[in-house]
Scaffold this motif. Structure first.
Motif, PDB file in Angstrom:
ATOM      1  N   UNK A   6    -142.742  -4.610  15.246  1.00  0.00           N
ATOM      2  CA  UNK A   6    -143.137  -4.592  13.842  1.00  0.00           C
ATOM      3  C   UNK A   6    -143.542  -3.178  13.478  1.00  0.00           C
ATOM      4  N   UNK A  47    -144.344  -4.281   5.736  1.00  0.00           N
ATOM      5  CA  UNK A  47    -144.252  -4.711   7.138  1.00  0.00           C
ATOM      6  C   UNK A  47    -142.813  -5.093   7.434  1.00  0.00           C
ATOM      7  N   UNK A  48    -142.221  -4.436   8.407  1.00  0.00           N
ATOM      8  CA  UNK A  48    -140.825  -4.712   8.742  1.00  0.00           C
ATOM      9  C   UNK A  48    -140.732  -5.178  10.186  1.00  0.00           C
ATOM     10  N   UNK A  49    -140.205  -6.382  10.384  1.00  0.00           N
ATOM     11  CA  UNK A  49    -140.017  -6.890  11.735  1.00  0.00           C
ATOM     12  C   UNK A  49    -138.583  -6.671  12.178  1.00  0.00           C
ATOM     13  N   UNK A  50    -138.441  -6.083  13.367  1.00  0.00           N
ATOM     14  CA  UNK A  50    -137.116  -5.827  13.925  1.00  0.00           C
ATOM     15  C   UNK A  50    -136.873  -6.763  15.096  1.00  0.00           C
ATOM     16  N   UNK A  51    -135.672  -7.280  15.206  1.00  0.00           N
ATOM     17  CA  UNK A  51    -135.275  -7.963  16.426  1.00  0.00           C
ATOM     18  C   UNK A  51    -134.566  -6.920  17.270  1.00  0.00           C
ATOM     19  N   UNK A  52    -135.204  -6.528  18.355  1.00  0.00           N
ATOM     20  CA  UNK A  52    -134.646  -5.457  19.178  1.00  0.00           C
ATOM     21  C   UNK A  52    -135.160  -4.098  18.745  1.00  0.00           C
ATOM     22  N   UNK A  53    -134.561  -3.086  19.293  1.00  0.00           N
ATOM     23  CA  UNK A  53    -135.024  -1.704  19.106  1.00  0.00           C
ATOM     24  C   UNK A  53    -134.796  -1.216  17.676  1.00  0.00           C
ATOM     25  N   UNK A  54    -135.829  -0.727  16.987  1.00  0.00           N
ATOM     26  CA  UNK A  54    -135.600  -0.199  15.639  1.00  0.00           C
ATOM     27  C   UNK A  54    -134.982   1.195  15.674  1.00  0.00           C
ATOM     28  N   UNK A  55    -134.133   1.475  14.715  1.00  0.00           N
ATOM     29  CA  UNK A  55    -133.531   2.795  14.561  1.00  0.00           C
ATOM     30  C   UNK A  55    -134.465   3.616  13.677  1.00  0.00           C
TER      31      UNK A  55
ATOM     32  N   UNK B  36    -130.678  -5.050  12.232  1.00  0.00           N
ATOM     33  CA  UNK B  36    -131.548  -5.899  13.042  1.00  0.00           C
ATOM     34  C   UNK B  36    -132.937  -6.102  12.439  1.00  0.00           C
ATOM     35  N   UNK B  38    -135.616  -8.353  10.594  1.00  0.00           N
ATOM     36  CA  UNK B  38    -135.942  -9.753  10.344  1.00  0.00           C
ATOM     37  C   UNK B  38    -136.755  -9.868   9.071  1.00  0.00           C
ATOM     38  N   UNK B  39    -137.965 -10.376   9.195  1.00  0.00           N
ATOM     39  CA  UNK B  39    -138.836 -10.563   8.036  1.00  0.00           C
ATOM     40  C   UNK B  39    -139.380  -9.231   7.520  1.00  0.00           C
ATOM     41  N   UNK B  40    -139.411  -9.109   6.200  1.00  0.00           N
ATOM     42  CA  UNK B  40    -140.077  -7.967   5.566  1.00  0.00           C
ATOM     43  C   UNK B  40    -141.084  -8.520   4.572  1.00  0.00           C
ATOM     44  N   UNK B  41    -142.296  -8.003   4.595  1.00  0.00           N
ATOM     45  CA  UNK B  41    -143.297  -8.407   3.615  1.00  0.00           C
ATOM     46  C   UNK B  41    -143.896  -7.162   2.976  1.00  0.00           C
TER      47      UNK B  41
END
Lengths: 83, 83
Positions: A6, A47-55, B36, B38-41
């Motif tokens: 996150x 707030x940004x959730x990434x699945x896996x490694x963020x770029x 990649x 997912x959720x963004x808030x």
């Protein structure tokens, strides 16, 4: 392996830009009893959730071009690994 | 002696509340190449500078009653001593 990351992007008005919303909040909290409040500034947090490694380089580019207005705002990226 | 304290209030939409602004940002960053995500808030961050010791109990009350809408939002207070 990182399974979820996150990142938080904080976008604030620049120091030398008038922030009317911040001034309104300052006046309100002073009236409500917090007399020793100085400057108040109101910004956005994304707030940004990434699945896996963020770029992160790409995210930085997106923050600059899409999520903030560089004329009047600054941004910073905060990180937190979830799992 | 503490001469200046900066506290940050973060106000986010609750997990189970629809956040259309977050959905719009998610779609935009995906199209811009961050596949990649997912959720963004999207929430608010309020930076408050105090001259002297902050009254944290009072601030908590103000966060609850003025700065957030408890039906749809959660808040947290982050602290940082400046000088």
């Amino acid at each position: 392996m990182v399974s979820a990351v996150k990142l938080e992007v904080v976008v604030m008005p620049k120091r030398n830009v008038l922030d009317p919303q911040g001034v309104a909040v300052r006046n309100a909290v002073r009236e409500l009893g917090l007399s020793n409040v100085g400057t108040v500034r109101v910004g956005k947090i994304i707030e940004i959730e990434f699945t896996g490694e963020p770029d992160e380089a790409k995210l930085d580019e997106i923050c600059r071009d899409l999520l903030s207005n560089q004329v009047i705002e600054d941004y910073r990226i905060l990180g937190a690994v979830l799992k």
